[in-house]
Write an enzyme that holds these catalytic residues in place. Structure first.
Site, PDB file in Angstrom:
ATOM      1  N   TYR A   1      -2.299  -0.195  10.182  1.00 44.27           N
ATOM      2  CA  TYR A   1      -2.308  -0.589   8.775  1.00 44.27           C
ATOM      3  C   TYR A   1      -1.031  -0.122   8.076  1.00 44.27           C
ATOM      4  O   TYR A   1      -0.377  -0.894   7.364  1.00 44.27           O
ATOM      5  CB  TYR A   1      -3.528  -0.004   8.080  1.00 44.27           C
ATOM      6  CG  TYR A   1      -3.661  -0.395   6.633  1.00 44.27           C
ATOM      7  CD1 TYR A   1      -4.086  -1.675   6.281  1.00 44.27           C
ATOM      8  CD2 TYR A   1      -3.367   0.512   5.611  1.00 44.27           C
ATOM      9  CE1 TYR A   1      -4.200  -2.038   4.935  1.00 44.27           C
ATOM     10  CE2 TYR A   1      -3.485   0.155   4.280  1.00 44.27           C
ATOM     11  CZ  TYR A   1      -3.898  -1.122   3.950  1.00 44.27           C
ATOM     12  OH  TYR A   1      -4.017  -1.474   2.634  1.00 44.27           O
TER      13      TYR A   1
ATOM     14  N   SER B   1       0.850  -1.189   0.000  1.00 44.66           N
ATOM     15  CA  SER B   1       0.000   0.000   0.000  1.00 44.66           C
ATOM     16  C   SER B   1       0.883   1.236   0.000  1.00 44.66           C
ATOM     17  O   SER B   1       2.003   1.210   0.541  1.00 44.66           O
ATOM     18  CB  SER B   1      -0.890   0.023   1.246  1.00 44.66           C
ATOM     19  OG  SER B   1      -1.558   1.275   1.377  1.00 44.66           O
TER      20      SER B   1
END
Length: 253
Positions: free
Chosen positions: A149, A136
């Site tokens: 995250y 990501s």
């Protein structure tokens, strides 16, 4: 030449898009679609089989070492592996529950790394293979309320680079793809306060999110195309790489 491709986290979202893309790009491959949600991934496999694809569904819980070992043993011949499994959570950092933080790290980092290293070991024995994991841009750019995250994806990228260095001489390539905001079921739920997911492309001063120059968020097919390239012979000289698919949000940095 026929081979076996495995997609982890193939029941929905980016993982489903990767599976569908690989089925079209490599029509002679045996395609193994694995997910913790067996019923959902069976439906994806059914839809591909209806199109003549040699697709099978398998259950895997990447947070369970035995489950990962069983999957790898059953698909030890795989020469293409895409890892798209993961979880997301969002909370103000001062309120983050340690158990939630650990759960995200356990799945997004340790679980995905465990899958990659097991397949890398099998590939190294044969002297060939390619592994791509979905990371990501949160691994590079801090996101408000995404401490767990962002940390999980940053750790995954670096762990896989180390793995890539150690198996490169054995003919195994390990790379990552880093999406920006992507139009998936999960993203639509997280962006429920927006009229459309594409409104995220406008950015937010309050959240320190830059505008996306492309004017839209990614589609699953955008991410799948990058994964397919890294799994194909066309990328034979790319390893330890990270392809960013973010519509320019990081401004190339």
């Amino acid at each position: 030449m026929s081979t076996t491709a495995v997609v982890i986290g193939a029941a929905r979202g980016i993982g489903q898009a990767i599976g569908e893309d690989l089925a079209q790009a490599f029509p002679t491959d045996r395609l193994v679609l694995a997910d913790i949600d067996l019923d959902a991934v069976e439906r994806v496999a059914d839809s591909l089989r209806a199109r003549g694809v040699d697709a099978v569904a398998r259950h895997v819980d990447i947070a369970d070492e035995k489950s990962v070992s069983n999957l790898v043993a059953a698909t030890s011949e795989a020469s293409r592996v895409a890892i798209a499994a993961g979880v997301f959570d969002s909370a103000p950092t001062l309120q983050v529950d340690v158990a939630d933080f650990e759960r995200i790290i356990r799945i997004n980092t340790i679980g995905c790394f465990d899958v990659a290293r097991h397949y890398a070991g099998r590939m190294a024995e044969r002297g060939t293979g390619s592994i791509v994991a979905v990371a990501s841009i949160a691994a590079r750019m801090p996101r408000m309320r995404q401490a767990g995250y962002a940390a999980s994806k940053a750790a995954l990228r670096q762990a896989l680079r180390v793995l890539a260095m150690e198996v490169a001489a054995d003919g195994v390539r390990v790379n990552t793809v880093s999406p920006g905001p992507t139009d998936t079921e999960m993203m639509r739920q997280l962006a429920s306060d927006h009229a459309t997911v594409d409104d995220l492309a406008d950015g937010s001063l309050l959240a320190f999110r830059p505008r996306i120059p492309a004017g839209r968020v990614a589609r699953g097919s955008d991410i799948a195309a990058a994964v397919r390239f890294l799994l194909s012979p066309d990328s034979s000289h790319i390893l330890l790489g990270d392809i960013v698919v973010d519509g320019g949000e990081l401004l190339g940095m």
